[in-house]
Enzyme design. Structure first.
Site, mmCIF file in Angstrom:
data_model
loop_
_atom_site.group_PDB
_atom_site.id
_atom_site.type_symbol
_atom_site.label_atom_id
_atom_site.label_comp_id
_atom_site.label_asym_id
_atom_site.label_seq_id
_atom_site.Cartn_x
_atom_site.Cartn_y
_atom_site.Cartn_z
ATOM 1 N N ASP A 28 22.398 60.813 55.005
ATOM 2 C CA ASP A 28 22.463 59.894 53.872
ATOM 3 C C ASP A 28 21.346 60.205 52.876
ATOM 4 O O ASP A 28 20.608 61.189 53.013
ATOM 5 C CB ASP A 28 22.446 58.444 54.348
ATOM 6 N N GLN A 43 10.935 53.211 55.402
ATOM 7 C CA GLN A 43 10.817 54.640 55.704
ATOM 8 C C GLN A 43 9.357 55.071 55.826
ATOM 9 O O GLN A 43 9.022 55.969 56.603
ATOM 10 C CB GLN A 43 11.511 55.469 54.618
ATOM 11 N N LYS A 89 21.826 63.557 66.505
ATOM 12 C CA LYS A 89 21.611 62.323 65.751
ATOM 13 C C LYS A 89 22.637 62.147 64.639
ATOM 14 O O LYS A 89 22.811 61.036 64.119
ATOM 15 C CB LYS A 89 20.206 62.281 65.141
ATOM 16 N N HIS A 117 21.463 52.171 57.747
ATOM 17 C CA HIS A 117 20.951 52.135 56.379
ATOM 18 C C HIS A 117 22.026 51.620 55.428
ATOM 19 O O HIS A 117 23.206 51.513 55.783
ATOM 20 C CB HIS A 117 20.512 53.529 55.918
ATOM 21 N N LYS A 120 7.133 55.981 58.975
ATOM 22 C CA LYS A 120 7.091 57.311 59.611
ATOM 23 C C LYS A 120 5.786 58.034 59.277
ATOM 24 O O LYS A 120 5.165 58.638 60.154
ATOM 25 C CB LYS A 120 8.287 58.144 59.154
ATOM 26 N N HIS A 172 10.744 63.869 64.561
ATOM 27 C CA HIS A 172 11.113 62.479 64.295
ATOM 28 C C HIS A 172 10.214 61.565 65.109
ATOM 29 O O HIS A 172 9.899 61.856 66.256
ATOM 30 C CB HIS A 172 12.579 62.239 64.650
ATOM 31 N N THR A 215 18.496 59.062 52.321
ATOM 32 C CA THR A 215 17.091 59.020 52.727
ATOM 33 C C THR A 215 16.605 60.352 53.290
ATOM 34 O O THR A 215 15.438 60.466 53.665
ATOM 35 C CB THR A 215 16.854 57.918 53.786
#
Length: 422
Positions: A68, A291, A179, A103, A294, A169, A70
């Site tokens: 997507d 986000q 994923k 999301h 992270k 990740h 992001t």
């Protein structure tokens, strides 16, 4: 010294003391000289599979999973390479699924930017909605008891292809690969179980760990049990250019991609630092506060207990407004209370995993936030301390830490994952 921090689309310059600053960046890997050729070569010499053109047939209903908005995946280039190796396959027979997980849906103009006009207008585009029960099918259970709900169009396709890009990740080990099935195309109940508090709190649910990671172990199993016919992943450099491509059997190609990403992105440091500066790697990765956790997580790997993390994340998409992340943050007055709530038996809400990780970080270190789109009150309501000037905040944090205080800067945020070998 002056350093450019990845921030939004333009970056952010900040000044740091020469005598006590350690800068950690990923090994710079030049872009593949022939980006298209690198992709096509991987499709023609895949891991554990015949070449793609020998597998898919005209007339089949083909589904392709892509990241997507992001994620900085080079989707259009990867799709062009795929179609060059799918002779006779018509665009109208292809469904491109935007693997949003939980999301928000991507807007039409975003999708056209992500995929290119031809693919966006000629293929069927499905923006996965984890909350739309009618769009899901039950696909079994994992050995650990995760009930698997996946996108119906994905499961009903004749030939399924995942595409992604691989980087460390913060709780699944590495991105890309399996994923792109789950959580990317999974139902909300499945995502909630994969991201529950015990899994997120497991010591192996962290950067760069796949085997023995309870989240990635189940993600791999879901992809294997529900069937992926072909996979294509890439690694990227800081300029978002393709450095290598990996294709074929999902688990084999992803393992090879993870090994390459780990070699370039994960850097060992001898001891923790008093102050760590981080980013969320600029846009699109720093588009919201959710986000940005992270980047904070990358810094938390090497900050000392009681130290300071300073994060620069633009957050042009706000908290964001969608999802439960902001609501959960507002429901308690401190990280300690948030963590106690999430760990309580029976507690379950979408986005709790991000709050859990944030709270764990904040129990270790103070976190200051530089952002261009959130007001100071919004930042404080999210349990962070707002700052306007990175350099001034660094000077203050170092003074508070003492004359021998140490500073580390991660200009590219989670594009580099430092670690301390215990």
């Amino acid at each position: 010294m002056k350093l450019r921090l990845d921030y939004g689309t333009t970056g952010l310059l900040a000044e740091f003391p020469d005598d006590r600053t350690t800068v950690i960046e990923p090994v710079y890997v030049p872009a593949a000289a022939d980006q298209r050729g690198t992709l096509v070569a991987a499709l023609r010499k895949p891991f554990g599979k015949p070449p793609l053109r020998e597998l898919a047939r005209p007339g089949q209903r083909i589904a392709i999973s892509v990241c997507d908005i992001t994620r900085a995946q080079p989707r259009q280039a990867m799709l062009e390479a795929l179609f060059s190796e799918l002779p006779g396959v018509r665009l109208e027979d292809v469904t491109i699924l935007i693997a949003t997980g939980t999301h928000r849906r991507n807007h039409p103009e975003e999708i056209e930017h992500m995929l290119g006009r031809e693919f966006a207008r000629s293929c069927r585009i499905v923006c996965h909605d984890a909350r739309d029960v009618a769009s899901l099918v039950h696909a079994g259970e994992t050995r650990s008891g995760v009930r698997v709900l996946l996108n119906r169009r994905w499961m009903e396709s004749d030939f399924r292809i995942t595409t992604g890009f691989v980087e460390p990740h913060f709780f699944a080990g590495f991105s890309g690969g399996p994923k792109m099935v789950a959580p990317g195309l999974a139902g909300l109940d499945t995502v909630m179980e994969l991201h529950n508090a015990p899994r997120i709190g497991h010591p192996n649910a962290t950067w760069g760990v796949t085997e023995g990671n309870p989240i990635h172990d189940d993600v791999r199993e879901i992809a294997g049990m529900t069937g992926v016919d072909f996979a294509l992943d890439v690694t990227l450099n800081r300029d978002r250019q393709i450095t290598e491509a990996f294709a074929g059997d999902l688990l084999q190609e992803h393992a090879a991609a993870c090994a390459a990403a780990k070699q370039n992105a994960m850097r060992r440091v001898p001891r923790p630092f008093d102050v760590v500066i981080t980013t969320n790697s600029g846009y699109p990765l720093d588009q919201n506060l959710y986000q940005a956790v992270k980047g904070m997580s990358a810094a938390a790997k090497i900050v000392r207990q009681g130290g300071t993390i300073i994060c620069a994340a633009e957050c042009r998409d706000g908290i964001p407004d969608h999802g439960a992340y902001g609501q959960i943050l507002a429901s308690r007055s401190s990280p300690q209370e948030l963590l106690a709530m999430i760990m309580a038996p029976g507690y379950s809400r979408p986005d709790q995993w991000q709050v859990q990780i944030q709270a764990q970080i904040q129990l270790k270190a103070e976190v200051l936030l530089k952002t261009g789109y959130l007001g100071a009150d919004q930042v404080r309501a999210a349990h962070f301390e707002p700052i306007d000037d990175i350099s001034a905040a660094v000077e203050d944090a170092l003074q508070r830490a003492g004359r021998d205080a140490t500073l580390c800067v991660l200009p590219q945020g989670p594009q580099t994952i430092p670690y301390i070998l215990n």
